[in-house]
Structure formats: C-alpha cells, structure tokens
Design a protein around this motif. Structure first.
Motif, mmCIF file in Angstrom:
data_model
loop_
_atom_site.group_PDB
_atom_site.id
_atom_site.type_symbol
_atom_site.label_atom_id
_atom_site.label_comp_id
_atom_site.label_asym_id
_atom_site.label_seq_id
_atom_site.Cartn_x
_atom_site.Cartn_y
_atom_site.Cartn_z
ATOM 1 N N ALA A 30 0.834 -1.208 0.000
ATOM 2 C CA ALA A 30 0.000 0.000 0.000
ATOM 3 C C ALA A 30 0.868 1.257 0.000
ATOM 4 O O ALA A 30 0.610 2.211 -0.754
ATOM 5 N N ARG A 31 1.895 1.272 0.830
ATOM 6 C CA ARG A 31 2.748 2.462 0.890
ATOM 7 C C ARG A 31 3.504 2.664 -0.419
ATOM 8 O O ARG A 31 3.657 3.798 -0.901
ATOM 9 N N ALA A 32 3.983 1.565 -1.024
ATOM 10 C CA ALA A 32 4.700 1.682 -2.295
ATOM 11 C C ALA A 32 3.770 2.180 -3.399
ATOM 12 O O ALA A 32 4.132 3.065 -4.188
ATOM 13 N N VAL A 33 2.564 1.620 -3.483
ATOM 14 C CA VAL A 33 1.614 2.047 -4.518
ATOM 15 C C VAL A 33 1.220 3.506 -4.315
ATOM 16 O O VAL A 33 1.151 4.285 -5.274
ATOM 17 N N HIS A 34 0.953 3.881 -3.069
ATOM 18 C CA HIS A 34 0.558 5.263 -2.794
ATOM 19 C C HIS A 34 1.610 6.246 -3.301
ATOM 20 O O HIS A 34 1.306 7.234 -3.988
ATOM 21 N N ARG A 35 2.873 5.974 -3.004
ATOM 22 C CA ARG A 35 3.929 6.891 -3.419
ATOM 23 C C ARG A 35 4.151 6.846 -4.931
ATOM 24 O O ARG A 35 4.417 7.884 -5.557
ATOM 25 N N ALA A 36 4.055 5.656 -5.543
ATOM 26 C CA ALA A 36 4.267 5.543 -6.988
ATOM 27 C C ALA A 36 3.171 6.262 -7.761
ATOM 28 O O ALA A 36 3.448 6.972 -8.739
ATOM 29 N N VAL A 37 1.921 6.089 -7.359
ATOM 30 C CA VAL A 37 0.820 6.763 -8.050
ATOM 31 C C VAL A 37 0.940 8.274 -7.881
ATOM 32 O O VAL A 37 0.789 9.041 -8.836
ATOM 33 N N HIS A 38 1.221 8.723 -6.667
ATOM 34 C CA HIS A 38 1.344 10.159 -6.430
ATOM 35 C C HIS A 38 2.453 10.749 -7.292
ATOM 36 O O HIS A 38 2.315 11.845 -7.857
ATOM 37 N N ALA A 39 3.575 10.024 -7.427
ATOM 38 C CA ALA A 39 4.687 10.512 -8.242
ATOM 39 C C ALA A 39 4.359 10.528 -9.726
ATOM 40 O O ALA A 39 4.911 11.326 -10.485
ATOM 41 N N ALA A 40 3.456 9.639 -10.167
ATOM 42 C CA ALA A 40 3.123 9.525 -11.577
ATOM 43 C C ALA A 40 2.075 10.529 -12.026
ATOM 44 O O ALA A 40 1.939 10.780 -13.232
ATOM 45 N N LEU A 41 1.331 11.092 -11.086
ATOM 46 C CA LEU A 41 0.261 12.004 -11.455
ATOM 47 C C LEU A 41 0.826 13.240 -12.164
ATOM 48 O O LEU A 41 1.910 13.719 -11.814
ATOM 49 N N PRO A 42 0.107 13.771 -13.137
ATOM 50 C CA PRO A 42 0.569 14.967 -13.832
ATOM 51 C C PRO A 42 0.834 16.114 -12.861
ATOM 52 O O PRO A 42 0.247 16.178 -11.787
ATOM 53 N N ALA A 43 1.703 17.025 -13.279
ATOM 54 C CA ALA A 43 2.097 18.127 -12.401
ATOM 55 C C ALA A 43 0.904 18.941 -11.929
ATOM 56 O O ALA A 43 0.901 19.448 -10.802
ATOM 57 N N VAL A 44 -0.134 19.039 -12.745
ATOM 58 C CA VAL A 44 -1.306 19.825 -12.361
ATOM 59 C C VAL A 44 -1.984 19.234 -11.136
ATOM 60 O O VAL A 44 -2.643 19.922 -10.363
ATOM 61 N N ALA A 45 -1.782 17.908 -10.934
ATOM 62 C CA ALA A 45 -2.394 17.244 -9.788
ATOM 63 C C ALA A 45 -1.469 17.221 -8.586
ATOM 64 O O ALA A 45 -1.858 16.784 -7.511
ATOM 65 N N ASN A 46 -0.234 17.661 -8.762
ATOM 66 C CA ASN A 46 0.745 17.670 -7.679
ATOM 67 C C ASN A 46 1.344 19.068 -7.536
ATOM 68 O O ASN A 46 2.504 19.294 -7.874
ATOM 69 N N PRO A 47 0.562 20.037 -7.063
ATOM 70 C CA PRO A 47 1.069 21.403 -6.974
ATOM 71 C C PRO A 47 2.225 21.498 -5.986
ATOM 72 O O PRO A 47 2.335 20.708 -5.083
#
Length: 239
Positions: free
Chosen positions: A222-239
C-alpha cells in the motif's frame, strides 16, 4: 525441471526494473515499459491481456495513441511484446498516458511502478446516467483524451490466491488515497488496471494468506503504490 529461485530480497537490488521502449505508430512516437522477471512468478491482473491469476513471465505497459480505435487490444499488446523480445505468457496493459513519465516506489521489499493519466476521471459509484454518456461533468466523460492509471506491483514472497485478490484490493485503495491526497476529487478512471506479481510457491517456503493493508506485505504494498501513483500524477495534480 522447476526453476531455482533466489530467496526473497529486501535490499538495494530492484525486483521491478522495467525497460523503456519506444516505437512510432500511427505517426506518433509512443513509449512502453516492459518488465521481464522470467519464470517463477505468479501474477493477478485485470489487464486485457493475461488477466486473471496465472504464472507469467513479463508485464508490458504500452502507451497507445489518443483516440485508440483498434478492436483487438490483446492481439495488439501481444504483438508489441513479441517485437520487444518477450517470450512465454505475459500481462499486457495499455494507456494513452505517457508511460515514460512513470512513478516508482518501494517499501520493505514491495515495489510499485505506476503510470497515470487522469484527464477522464470520476467516482466508481457514479449516477446511472453515466452509462449512456450523460452529464459528462459528473461522470468523467466527454471530449478530453482518455486517462488510465496502471499499477504494477512486485512482491518477493509467495501469496495464496485469496491474498493475491486481497493485494489487488489493497493496491486500489492506496491508489484512491493517492488521488485524494493529490487534490483530485475522484476514485480513478473508467479504464484503470492493476497487476500484482508474487513469487511462485516453493517447497518449504511460506505462502502468505493475507495482503490487506494491515498485513505485513499488504501494508508495504500500500505504501509503495501510494507513493508511486502520487509521483506519476501529472504536475497539475501535484502542486
């Protein structure tokens, strides 16, 4: 003769280390990620190619053109894998997102690679009208290019069939948590896919019966997936 497998690894060496491939198709330069762990892996997947639970030798996550119109995606993916030199049965996922902009993470031996396109997104329990394409602003439909969140996970231990299914649930929950943490008001896209790979059982080795978020390996997944998905999201979704 059964393959001899190394013991579970939790050190610096990566289990999940995909190759980055490129091709030109329909006039576009497209990317793909190909992971070839070889024999000795059981995988559970919702993918269009190689879905279900079975021993698999490779995983391909291929970018396709926006407005993809082919009606034989499994054949298409199998052909791409063969052209890249993959042999034996495998898993094939596809997305319109640029898979070269993937996210990856690991936690205590669990590893995850994610690609994320979220231009078309919404809630899983959307209104019934969404099935007919109505209310695009509420349903995550419309003229925007398709988005897909694809997740590939590798665990260095063996899981029972039930635990493999449990691992898919855990990965999905972690994906939704990452989307919400990124400020996206959605549970995913209509075409999200997941693949969890675990070691095939060996004589005398433990087979884990649980992979929920409070189990040893489920929590790491769960922790690995959470961080991988967050890192993969487009920049607009990761201000």
């Amino acid at each position: 003769m059964p393959a001899l497998l190394p013991p579970p690894r939790t050190g610096a060496a990566r289990l999940l280390d995909p190759e980055h491939l490129t091709r030109v198709e329909d006039g576009e330069r497209l990317h793909a990620l190909l992971w070839r762990p070889g024999p000795g892996w059981r995988m559970v997947s919702s993918a269009v190619l190689g879905g279900g639970i079975a021993e698999r030798a490779w995983v391909l996550n291929a970018q396709v053109a926006h407005g993809y119109r082919r009606t034989d995606p499994a054949r298409h993916l199998a052909g791409l894998a063969r052209a890249a030199g993959a042999r034996g049965p495998g898993v094939g996922l596809m997305t319109a997102a640029d898979v070269s902009a993937h996210g990856r993470a690991r936690d205590g031996g669990a590893e995850a690679v994610a690609t994320a396109g979220v231009s078309v997104r919404g809630w899983a329990a959307a209104p019934q009208e969404c099935a007919t394409g109505a209310a695009p602003q509420e349903c995550g439909t419309g003229a925007a290019p398709p988005g897909t969140v694809n997740i590939v996970v590798a665990l260095p231990v063996a899981l029972s069939d039930a635990a493999l299914v449990n691992a898919v649930m855990t990965a999905t929950e972690a994906k939704v948590q990452a989307l919400l943490d990124a400020g996206l008001d959605c549970s995913g896209t209509p075409t999200d896919a997941v693949c969890v790979a675990a070691r095939a059982p060996r004589d005398g080795a433990d087979v884990h019966a649980f992979a929920g978020p409070r189990s040893e390996w489920g929590a790491r997944l769960a922790r690995a997936v959470h961080r991988a998905v967050h890192a993969a999201l487009p920049a607009v979704a990761n201000p």
